[in-house]
Design a protein around this motif. Structure first.
Motif, mmCIF file in Angstrom:
data_model
loop_
_atom_site.group_PDB
_atom_site.id
_atom_site.type_symbol
_atom_site.label_atom_id
_atom_site.label_comp_id
_atom_site.label_asym_id
_atom_site.label_seq_id
_atom_site.Cartn_x
_atom_site.Cartn_y
_atom_site.Cartn_z
ATOM 1 N N ASP A 172 -20.869 -3.668 -53.478
ATOM 2 C CA ASP A 172 -20.619 -4.747 -54.446
ATOM 3 C C ASP A 172 -19.165 -4.713 -54.915
ATOM 4 O O ASP A 172 -18.453 -5.723 -54.890
ATOM 5 N N THR B 77 -31.972 -3.791 -64.815
ATOM 6 C CA THR B 77 -32.066 -4.162 -63.397
ATOM 7 C C THR B 77 -32.579 -2.970 -62.587
ATOM 8 O O THR B 77 -33.649 -3.035 -62.004
ATOM 9 N N ALA C 291 -28.535 -6.430 -59.968
ATOM 10 C CA ALA C 291 -27.264 -6.061 -60.612
ATOM 11 C C ALA C 291 -26.078 -6.582 -59.808
ATOM 12 O O ALA C 291 -24.949 -6.582 -60.289
ATOM 13 N N ASN C 292 -26.320 -7.029 -58.574
ATOM 14 C CA ASN C 292 -25.217 -7.410 -57.675
ATOM 15 C C ASN C 292 -24.427 -8.604 -58.213
ATOM 16 O O ASN C 292 -24.991 -9.666 -58.492
ATOM 17 N N GLY D 42 -34.676 -1.122 -54.079
ATOM 18 C CA GLY D 42 -34.469 -0.234 -52.936
ATOM 19 C C GLY D 42 -35.694 -0.178 -52.037
ATOM 20 O O GLY D 42 -35.593 0.102 -50.844
ATOM 21 N N GLY D 43 -36.858 -0.454 -52.607
ATOM 22 C CA GLY D 43 -38.092 -0.338 -51.827
ATOM 23 C C GLY D 43 -38.798 -1.659 -51.574
ATOM 24 O O GLY D 43 -39.710 -1.725 -50.758
ATOM 25 N N HIS E 201 -40.717 -4.561 -63.361
ATOM 26 C CA HIS E 201 -39.380 -5.113 -63.064
ATOM 27 C C HIS E 201 -39.326 -6.581 -63.498
ATOM 28 O O HIS E 201 -38.333 -7.043 -64.059
ATOM 29 N N GLY F 146 -32.220 -3.738 -50.961
ATOM 30 C CA GLY F 146 -31.431 -2.601 -51.458
ATOM 31 C C GLY F 146 -31.248 -1.545 -50.382
ATOM 32 O O GLY F 146 -30.172 -0.954 -50.238
ATOM 33 N N GLU F 147 -32.308 -1.339 -49.609
ATOM 34 C CA GLU F 147 -32.260 -0.380 -48.507
ATOM 35 C C GLU F 147 -31.198 -0.821 -47.489
ATOM 36 O O GLU F 147 -30.491 0.006 -46.915
ATOM 37 N N PRO G 218 -24.087 -0.510 -55.217
ATOM 38 C CA PRO G 218 -22.997 -0.758 -56.169
ATOM 39 C C PRO G 218 -21.610 -0.590 -55.531
ATOM 40 O O PRO G 218 -20.670 -1.296 -55.910
ATOM 41 N N GLY H 122 -25.531 2.998 -51.943
ATOM 42 C CA GLY H 122 -24.463 2.157 -51.414
ATOM 43 C C GLY H 122 -24.316 0.803 -52.085
ATOM 44 O O GLY H 122 -23.224 0.226 -52.081
ATOM 45 N N ASP I 224 -34.023 0.993 -62.073
ATOM 46 C CA ASP I 224 -35.215 1.576 -62.706
ATOM 47 C C ASP I 224 -34.938 2.034 -64.139
ATOM 48 O O ASP I 224 -33.932 2.687 -64.408
HETATM 49 O O1 KG4 Z 1 -34.933 -1.051 -58.689
HETATM 50 P P1 KG4 Z 1 -34.202 0.154 -58.226
HETATM 51 O O2 KG4 Z 1 -33.394 0.925 -59.233
HETATM 52 O O3 KG4 Z 1 -35.143 1.183 -57.559
HETATM 53 C C1 KG4 Z 1 -36.226 0.834 -56.779
HETATM 54 O O4 KG4 Z 1 -37.302 0.533 -57.369
HETATM 55 O O5 KG4 Z 1 -36.018 0.817 -55.542
HETATM 56 O O6 KG4 Z 1 -33.237 -0.338 -57.035
HETATM 57 C C2 KG4 Z 1 -32.347 0.534 -56.407
HETATM 58 C C3 KG4 Z 1 -31.581 -0.255 -55.356
HETATM 59 C C4 KG4 Z 1 -30.706 0.623 -54.454
HETATM 60 O O7 KG4 Z 1 -30.942 0.277 -53.111
HETATM 61 C C5 KG4 Z 1 -29.277 0.265 -54.891
HETATM 62 O O8 KG4 Z 1 -28.324 0.396 -53.852
HETATM 63 C C6 KG4 Z 1 -29.462 -1.186 -55.294
HETATM 64 O O9 KG4 Z 1 -30.697 -1.197 -55.980
HETATM 65 N N1 KG4 Z 1 -28.373 -1.651 -56.176
HETATM 66 C C7 KG4 Z 1 -27.492 -2.610 -55.829
HETATM 67 C C8 KG4 Z 1 -26.574 -2.732 -56.909
HETATM 68 N N2 KG4 Z 1 -26.962 -1.852 -57.892
HETATM 69 C C9 KG4 Z 1 -28.062 -1.202 -57.420
HETATM 70 N N3 KG4 Z 1 -27.400 -3.353 -54.705
HETATM 71 C C10 KG4 Z 1 -26.389 -4.249 -54.642
HETATM 72 N N4 KG4 Z 1 -25.470 -4.408 -55.632
HETATM 73 C C11 KG4 Z 1 -25.525 -3.694 -56.780
HETATM 74 N N5 KG4 Z 1 -24.626 -3.867 -57.749
#
Ligand code: KG4
Ligand code: ZN
Length: 339
Positions: free
Chosen positions: A189, A306, A279-280, A142-143, A115, A168-169, A186, A184, A308
């Motif tokens: 956001d 941003t 990405a937020n 998310g994690g 990442h 993210g969680e 995106p 949730g 995965d």
């Molecule tokens: O990095 P990722 O794709 O997977 C992990 O490695 O966890 O992150 C996924 C997380 C999810 O919780 C998703 O809701 C969050 O990223 N996410 C966002 C946005 N786009 C994805 N959180 C806030 N605003 C966003 N635009």
């Protein structure tokens, strides 16, 4: 002759493959798994089954888009961990078999390092600015939620991290409490952009050092909404945008307070963000403000890198290839790890 690396990512619910020529991206394909939406979160068993169905078409698409034959590959790089074990096993087994069949090196990649190293992916049309060492990276997914001091490509130190939920969680759980779809982040956001971020106040953690905590915020959202729904059953519907804006503002306050503290303590002004939450749009615009206020150099990854993706696995594989850091066929995936 450039080094051609095939990157394979399968740590959670996205099956992804990417082709890179040195550090220049040629293709980056992701198959999302819609199957989890109706469960309000990732179902591990369904994720690994979907990876099995997706992995061959996704790799074919990545090779085809890059116009590279598999016999031209220099190495195969794959996510060894952390992640869901069943999901990781699909990518790991496939990568090992492919590398063995082609008689080329196998490279294991740590998903969290990848990442961060996504900042070093170049595209064919422009050479984007890359952070210079040492820099701080706020990795928010998310994690995971971490502040990482990056001294070199593989010299990384976690100087702050969440002691409970990830950012993210927290977005995903808040959205679920409000009855919004998964994932949730995106959705919150988008709704937040139409709401008043100061309308509602929620609990913020009070812990020392550079660590984060989000479980108190989650409980505070839950109790606040439970009380309001007793008074008006349409409370969420009527206040959706203001709720999202206020929740997002609180999450960002928690993240940025620690990031500012880390920058102050280390004296580092090269600041990057990584992971799905990077990405937020609220986080991106608040960082743009901090750039002026604090004199920081800010590095924000393109949206495609941003959440995965396999491009970040391929570029990490490239840096390992240069160091001849190859992996053994006997290495098993790991669910948890730091670096
Ligand atoms: O990095 P990722 O794709 O997977 C992990 O490695 O966890 O992150 C996924 C997380 C999810 O919780 C998703 O809701 C969050 O990223 N996410 C966002 C946005 N786009 C994805 N959180 C806030 N605003 C966003 N635009
Ligand atoms: Zn991730």
């Amino acid at each position: 002759m450039p080094v051609y690396i095939l990157g394979i990512e399968s740590s959670c619910d996205d099956t992804a493959a990417a082709l890179i020529a040195d550090d220049v991206i040629l293709s980056n394909i992701t198959a999302n798994q819609d199957i989890h939406a109706s469960f309000g979160g990732v179902v591990p068993e369904l994720a690994s089954r979907a990876h099995q169905q997706n992995i061959i078409p996704v790799i074919h698409a990545a090779l085809q888009k890059a116009n590279i034959g598999k016999n031209q590959l220099s190495a195969v790089a794959y996510t060894r961990g952390p992640g869901l074990l069943g999901s990781l096993l699909v990518g790991a087994s496939f990568s090992k078999a492919l590398a063995m069949g082609l008689n080329i090196p196998l490279i294991e990649v740590n998903h969290l390092q990848a990442h961060i190293l996504a900042h070093f992916i170049r595209n064919t049309t422009r050479s984007n600015p890359v952070p210079s060492f040492p820099f701080l990276c706020l990795t928010v997914s998310g994690g995971h939620t971490q502040i990482v001091l990056v001294r070199d490509h593989f010299d990384m130190h976690i100087i702050g991290q969440t002691i409970d939920d990830a950012a993210g969680e927290t977005f995903d759980k808040a959205a679920k409490i409000m009855g919004l779809p998964y994932p949730g982040g995106p959705v919150v956001d988008t709704l937040a952009s139409k709401g008043d971020p100061m309308r509602f106040s929620f609990a913020k953690p009070n812990i020392p050092g550079l660590d984060f905590s989000f479980s108190g915020l989650k409980t505070s959202i839950l109790y606040f909404l439970r009380d309001q729904l007793k008074l008006d059953e349409n409370f969420i519907e009527k206040n959706k945008a203001d709720l999202c804006a206020s929740i997002q503002r609180t999450i960002l306050d928690i993240l940025l307070l620690r990031l500012e503290k880390a920058a102050g303590e280390t004296g580092i002004r090269e600041i990057a963000i990584a992971g799905g939450v990077s990405a937020n749009s609220g986080l991106r615009s608040r960082l743009a403000d901090l750039k002026h206020e604090k004199g920081w150099n800010i590095y924000i990854p393109p949206l495609a890198y941003t959440t995965d993706n396999a491009a970040m696995i391929a570029v990490t594989g490239y840096f390992k290839y240069l160091k001849k850091e190859f992996s053994s066929q006997s290495h098993a995936p790991y669910a948890r790890s730091s670096f």
